[in-house]
Design an enzyme around this catalytic site. Structure first.
Site, PDB file in Angstrom:
ATOM      1  N   TYR A  99     -12.641   4.353  10.708  1.00  0.00           N
ATOM      2  CA  TYR A  99     -12.011   5.235   9.736  1.00  0.00           C
ATOM      3  C   TYR A  99     -11.353   4.381   8.648  1.00  0.00           C
ATOM      4  CZ  TYR A  99     -10.980   9.636   7.834  1.00  0.00           C
ATOM      5  OH  TYR A  99     -10.962  10.689   6.950  1.00  0.00           O
ATOM      6  N   ASP A 117      -7.079  19.200   6.524  1.00  0.00           N
ATOM      7  CA  ASP A 117      -6.312  18.065   7.042  1.00  0.00           C
ATOM      8  C   ASP A 117      -5.587  17.303   5.941  1.00  0.00           C
ATOM      9  OD1 ASP A 117      -5.553  16.391   9.308  1.00  0.00           O
ATOM     10  OD2 ASP A 117      -6.663  14.842   8.223  1.00  0.00           O
ATOM     11  N   ASP A 118      -6.194  17.228   4.749  1.00  0.00           N
ATOM     12  CA  ASP A 118      -5.534  16.501   3.650  1.00  0.00           C
ATOM     13  C   ASP A 118      -4.212  17.160   3.302  1.00  0.00           C
ATOM     14  OD1 ASP A 118      -7.831  14.775   3.215  1.00  0.00           O
ATOM     15  OD2 ASP A 118      -8.790  16.595   2.481  1.00  0.00           O
ATOM     16  N   ARG A 177     -13.479  14.275  -3.502  1.00  0.00           N
ATOM     17  CA  ARG A 177     -12.309  13.395  -3.555  1.00  0.00           C
ATOM     18  C   ARG A 177     -12.220  12.643  -2.238  1.00  0.00           C
ATOM     19  NH1 ARG A 177      -7.254  13.978  -1.110  1.00  0.00           N
ATOM     20  NH2 ARG A 177      -8.720  12.857   0.151  1.00  0.00           N
ATOM     21  N   GLU A 201     -12.153  18.943   4.366  1.00  0.00           N
ATOM     22  CA  GLU A 201     -11.763  17.539   4.227  1.00  0.00           C
ATOM     23  C   GLU A 201     -12.229  16.964   2.889  1.00  0.00           C
ATOM     24  OE1 GLU A 201     -10.184  15.907   6.775  1.00  0.00           O
ATOM     25  OE2 GLU A 201     -10.065  14.084   5.578  1.00  0.00           O
ATOM     26  N   ASP A 202     -11.309  16.348   2.188  1.00  0.00           N
ATOM     27  CA  ASP A 202     -11.648  15.612   0.967  1.00  0.00           C
ATOM     28  C   ASP A 202     -12.392  16.435  -0.076  1.00  0.00           C
ATOM     29  OD1 ASP A 202     -10.271  13.562   2.060  1.00  0.00           O
ATOM     30  OD2 ASP A 202     -11.911  12.128   2.134  1.00  0.00           O
ATOM     31  N   LYS A 233     -14.167  11.339  10.987  1.00  0.00           N
ATOM     32  CA  LYS A 233     -13.101  12.198  11.531  1.00  0.00           C
ATOM     33  C   LYS A 233     -13.480  12.739  12.898  1.00  0.00           C
ATOM     34  CE  LYS A 233      -9.569  12.723   8.911  1.00  0.00           C
ATOM     35  NZ  LYS A 233      -8.628  13.364   8.022  1.00  0.00           N
ATOM     36  N   ASN A 288      -4.549   5.911   0.244  1.00  0.00           N
ATOM     37  CA  ASN A 288      -5.634   5.179   0.912  1.00  0.00           C
ATOM     38  C   ASN A 288      -6.761   4.899  -0.080  1.00  0.00           C
ATOM     39  OD1 ASN A 288      -4.528   5.319   3.557  1.00  0.00           O
ATOM     40  ND2 ASN A 288      -5.152   7.456   3.693  1.00  0.00           N
TER      41      ASN A 288
HETATM   42  P1  NAD Z   1      -4.878  14.765  -5.261  1.00  0.00           P
HETATM   43  O1  NAD Z   1      -5.912  14.363  -6.235  1.00  0.00           O
HETATM   44  O2  NAD Z   1      -4.849  16.171  -4.774  1.00  0.00           O
HETATM   45  O3  NAD Z   1      -3.430  14.444  -5.877  1.00  0.00           O
HETATM   46  C1  NAD Z   1      -3.092  13.281  -6.566  1.00  0.00           C
HETATM   47  C2  NAD Z   1      -1.795  13.529  -7.298  1.00  0.00           C
HETATM   48  O4  NAD Z   1      -1.331  12.301  -7.851  1.00  0.00           O
HETATM   49  C3  NAD Z   1      -1.894  14.508  -8.455  1.00  0.00           C
HETATM   50  O5  NAD Z   1      -0.803  15.380  -8.432  1.00  0.00           O
HETATM   51  C4  NAD Z   1      -1.788  13.622  -9.700  1.00  0.00           C
HETATM   52  O6  NAD Z   1      -1.210  14.275 -10.801  1.00  0.00           O
HETATM   53  C5  NAD Z   1      -0.889  12.529  -9.177  1.00  0.00           C
HETATM   54  N1  NAD Z   1      -0.963  11.290  -9.941  1.00  0.00           N
HETATM   55  C6  NAD Z   1      -2.053  10.617 -10.332  1.00  0.00           C
HETATM   56  N2  NAD Z   1      -1.685   9.533 -11.033  1.00  0.00           N
HETATM   57  C7  NAD Z   1      -0.351   9.526 -11.074  1.00  0.00           C
HETATM   58  C8  NAD Z   1       0.617   8.654 -11.656  1.00  0.00           C
HETATM   59  N3  NAD Z   1       0.257   7.573 -12.309  1.00  0.00           N
HETATM   60  N4  NAD Z   1       1.912   8.970 -11.490  1.00  0.00           N
HETATM   61  C9  NAD Z   1       2.275  10.066 -10.814  1.00  0.00           C
HETATM   62  N5  NAD Z   1       1.421  10.904 -10.246  1.00  0.00           N
HETATM   63  C10 NAD Z   1       0.118  10.639 -10.380  1.00  0.00           C
HETATM   64  O7  NAD Z   1      -5.008  13.775  -4.049  1.00  0.00           O
HETATM   65  P2  NAD Z   1      -4.374  13.911  -2.578  1.00  0.00           P
HETATM   66  O8  NAD Z   1      -5.320  14.562  -1.656  1.00  0.00           O
HETATM   67  O9  NAD Z   1      -3.026  14.496  -2.691  1.00  0.00           O
HETATM   68  O10 NAD Z   1      -4.308  12.389  -2.122  1.00  0.00           O
HETATM   69  C11 NAD Z   1      -3.502  11.468  -2.836  1.00  0.00           C
HETATM   70  C12 NAD Z   1      -3.470  10.158  -2.078  1.00  0.00           C
HETATM   71  O11 NAD Z   1      -2.873  10.361  -0.809  1.00  0.00           O
HETATM   72  C13 NAD Z   1      -4.856   9.561  -1.806  1.00  0.00           C
HETATM   73  O12 NAD Z   1      -4.851   8.200  -2.125  1.00  0.00           O
HETATM   74  C14 NAD Z   1      -5.039   9.728  -0.333  1.00  0.00           C
HETATM   75  O13 NAD Z   1      -5.754   8.659   0.226  1.00  0.00           O
HETATM   76  C15 NAD Z   1      -3.633   9.723   0.175  1.00  0.00           C
HETATM   77  N6  NAD Z   1      -3.531  10.422   1.455  1.00  0.00           N
HETATM   78  C16 NAD Z   1      -2.960   9.759   2.489  1.00  0.00           C
HETATM   79  C17 NAD Z   1      -2.867  10.331   3.717  1.00  0.00           C
HETATM   80  C18 NAD Z   1      -2.220   9.577   4.835  1.00  0.00           C
HETATM   81  O14 NAD Z   1      -1.816   8.485   4.665  1.00  0.00           O
HETATM   82  N7  NAD Z   1      -2.073  10.130   6.003  1.00  0.00           N
HETATM   83  C19 NAD Z   1      -3.376  11.603   3.923  1.00  0.00           C
HETATM   84  C20 NAD Z   1      -3.944  12.293   2.835  1.00  0.00           C
HETATM   85  C21 NAD Z   1      -4.004  11.687   1.604  1.00  0.00           C
END
Ligand code: NAD
Length: 546
Positions: A97, A262-263, A150, A239-240, A168, A402
């Site tokens: 993963y 899950d996200d 995504r 997912e994603d 997953k 990530n």
């Molecule tokens: P998403 O595209 O739904 O959201 C991204 C957000 O970031 C948006 O609101 C966007 O406006 C904001 N953004 C982008 N650039 C920015 C900046 N420079 N300053 C401030 N805000 C900014 O994506 P998501 O599903 O919410 O995932 C976001 C991140 O979280 C990914 O990298 C993902 O890998 C990570 N994530 C981690 C976990 C975990 O660690 N368990 C779980 C899910 C997602």
């Protein structure tokens, strides 16, 4: 041992990865099943097979090579694959993963050998039922589906996103013992707007721009309805998906079938668990915390919504709870005067002047925790971390984006800039850091602590829904498994080596809630804990002949 009737013989048996035992077929089985001569003579135990295979994995030059090597084993012998993964989970998880799975998706066309799961494409509109009918197993209980828009923090990877549902579901089995046969990975290929990928020679998806609008919605409706008909007991995990579709699909289906994202919800639960653990270190209960999120997407809003649910369960009003969660997106702080806010952000819009820089937001709000879910690496800068350290004795820093290359800061940066006082967690794993002679163990806010156990609990109770209450309970259960020794090392999650125990505990709580809320369709067992244990798959070879 599990007893299975041998439905196949000879080469057909060896070529069926779910039934194959390779060199572990006994003399009796070799005689009874027409295997004589088709295998090297020495009969090996599963343990001996592992000892032969493991050095091969470890000697591969890169994590991606290791991934491909493990996929090869899965393609030949599913039982041995899970024995290896379960016995070496901490070592194998970053390969199967995050972070390696991201690269595996990017390189999907190059490393692809054998198809796994189902591809449903834009061309299948009107015949999705026929596609699902082709899946060889009827008792599917867990589907993970992506449309590849995504993938992790890597963006639109189209049909290559298939690596994510596969990864997953591997974790559902490895971490919680959901039987492999009950798992089905699905990629919905509606094209990709990643032109570089689309035009590459090795890309195997539809070479067209992404389907959007009414045609996309109709395809997804057809898909979800067909899934419910074909697999009536299934839990469908989204997912994603891209941000807009993720929220729309969840809102549309969460009260009509057994589904979750899950996200949004899994991330929320694991992060909430981290906050509960951090509260044990700082002494500030979550109801007194101010949280500042960088990123207001699926992960960020999902966490906010579950934190609000948890805070209100603990006695403060919804308005108070919302006022404790602050969000910053790519346009600045989420405040009332903004006219561009998507509907899911609006409950978090505060009466506050606009703020453009994250540092300024930290200085103004003085949050107890900063939570990075932006996909923007390096945004928890040294001045931001230093400000956190000035405002709080033990600042909470969660850099969750990530893969590793996208993390808002590294573990070393977090500890070094706060003089070792940060309580740090990340999405992808970071190695322990020694700062001024003290070793800090970063927590990994890995959704794998949550979703496998939730899925198992839902399956055992045959729950008709997955609720936010279940995710809040999962968070509390996960946090309760963190020991004082973990906390002393700065670790706000238990060791990954305990993940099966954690998943079991979460499954029991989730199933219990399903029964208490009238959502369970399976008869209630006398002993829920024993029923969950009994449902957990063990990678033990069946005996075909004695
Ligand atoms: P998403 O595209 O739904 O959201 C991204 C957000 O970031 C948006 O609101 C966007 O406006 C904001 N953004 C982008 N650039 C920015 C900046 N420079 N300053 C401030 N805000 C900014 O994506 P998501 O599903 O919410 O995932 C976001 C991140 O979280 C990914 O990298 C993902 O890998 C990570 N994530 C981690 C976990 C975990 O660690 N368990 C779980 C899910 C997602």
């Amino acid at each position: 041992m599990t007893e299975l009737p041998a439905v196949k013989r000879g080469a057909a048996l060896l070529n069926d990865p779910e039934l194959n035992k390779g060199t572990a077929f006994t003399e009796a089985e070799r005689s009874a099943l027409g295997l004589r001569g088709l295998l090297p003579p020495r009969v090996m135990t599963q343990h001996e097979q592992l000892e032969r295979f493991l050095p091969g994995v470890r000697s591969r030059p890169t994590p991606l090579d290791q991934y491909a090597y493990l996929v090869g084993l899965h393609d030949r012998n599913v039982t041995l694959f899970y024995r290896l993964v379960m016995d070496h989970l901490e070592e194998m998880m970053p390969i199967l993963y995050t972070p390696t799975v991201g690269q595996a998706c990017q390189e999907f066309g190059r490393i692809f050998r054998r198809s796994r799961g189902l591809f449903v494409t834009a061309d299948d509109a009107g015949r999705v039922r026929e596609v699902l009918a082709n899946w060889p197993h009827d008792d599917v209980r867990m589907i993970v589906v992506t449309d590849g828009e995504r993938i992790l923090g890597l963006g639109d990877l189209g049909a290559n996103g298939m690596g994510i549902p596969i990864g997953k579901l591997t974790l559902y089995t490895a971490c919680a013992g959901v039987p492999p046969r009950q798992c089905l990975p699905i990629a919905i290929d509606v094209g990709t707007d990643n032109t570089h990928l689309r035009e590459s020679a090795s890309y195997m998806g539809l070479r067209q721009p992404r389907l959007r609008g009414a045609a996309y919605d109709a395809l997804l409706d057809e898909f979800v309805e067909a899934v419910q008909e074909r697999f009536p007991q299934v839990c469908l995990q989204f997912e994603d998906f891209g941000n807009h579709n993720a929220f729309t699909l969840l809102d549309k289906w969460r009260d009509r079938m057994c589904t979750f994202n899950d996200d949004i919800q899994g991330t929320a639960s694991v992060t909430l668990a981290g906050l509960y653990s951090a509260a044990r270190i700082t002494g500030t209960p979550i109801t007194d915390m101010r949280l500042l999120f960088l990123g207001a997407g699926e992960a960020g809003i999902g966490i906010g919504d579950l934190v609000v649910e948890a805070m209100t369960e603990e006695g403060i009003s919804s308005a108070d709870a919302h006022s404790r969660c602050w969000f910053m997106d790519s346009k600045g702080l989420v405040v009332k005067s903004r006219t561009d806010l998507a509907v899911h952000k609006q409950p978090y819009a505060h009466d506050h002047p606009p703020v453009a820089s994250f540092l300024e937001a930290v200085e103004t709000i003085k949050p107890h925790a900063i939570i990075g879910v932006s996909g923007m690496p390096g945004t928890f800068t040294a001045p931001v971390l230093a400000a956190m350290a000035r405002h709080h004795a033990r600042p909470i820093v969660m850099a969750l984006s990530n893969p590793t290359s996208k993390a808002e800061c590294t573990a070393r940066e977090a500890y070094a800039t706060t003089d070792g006082r940060a309580i740090f967690a990340s999405g992808s794993p970071f190695a322990p850091v020694t700062h001024k002679g003290r070793t800090h163990v970063p927590g990994q806010g890995n959704n794998a602590y949550i979703f496998p156990g939730v899925g198992l609990g839902v399956i055992v109770a045959d729950s008709s829904r997955v609720t936010d209450e279940m995710f809040a309970a999962a968070a509390r259960t996960l946090a309760s498994t963190v020991t004082d020794d973990d906390l002393a090392m700065g670790r706000i999650y238990p060791s990954l080596s305990r993940i099966r125990e954690v998943s079991h505990a979460i499954a029991v709580e989730v199933a219990r809630l399903a029964y208490e809320r009238g959502l369970a369709r399976a008869p209630r067992p006398d002993d829920l804990s024993a029923a969950v244990s009994a449902a957990m798959y063990q990678p033990v070879y069946p005996v075909y002949a004695e």
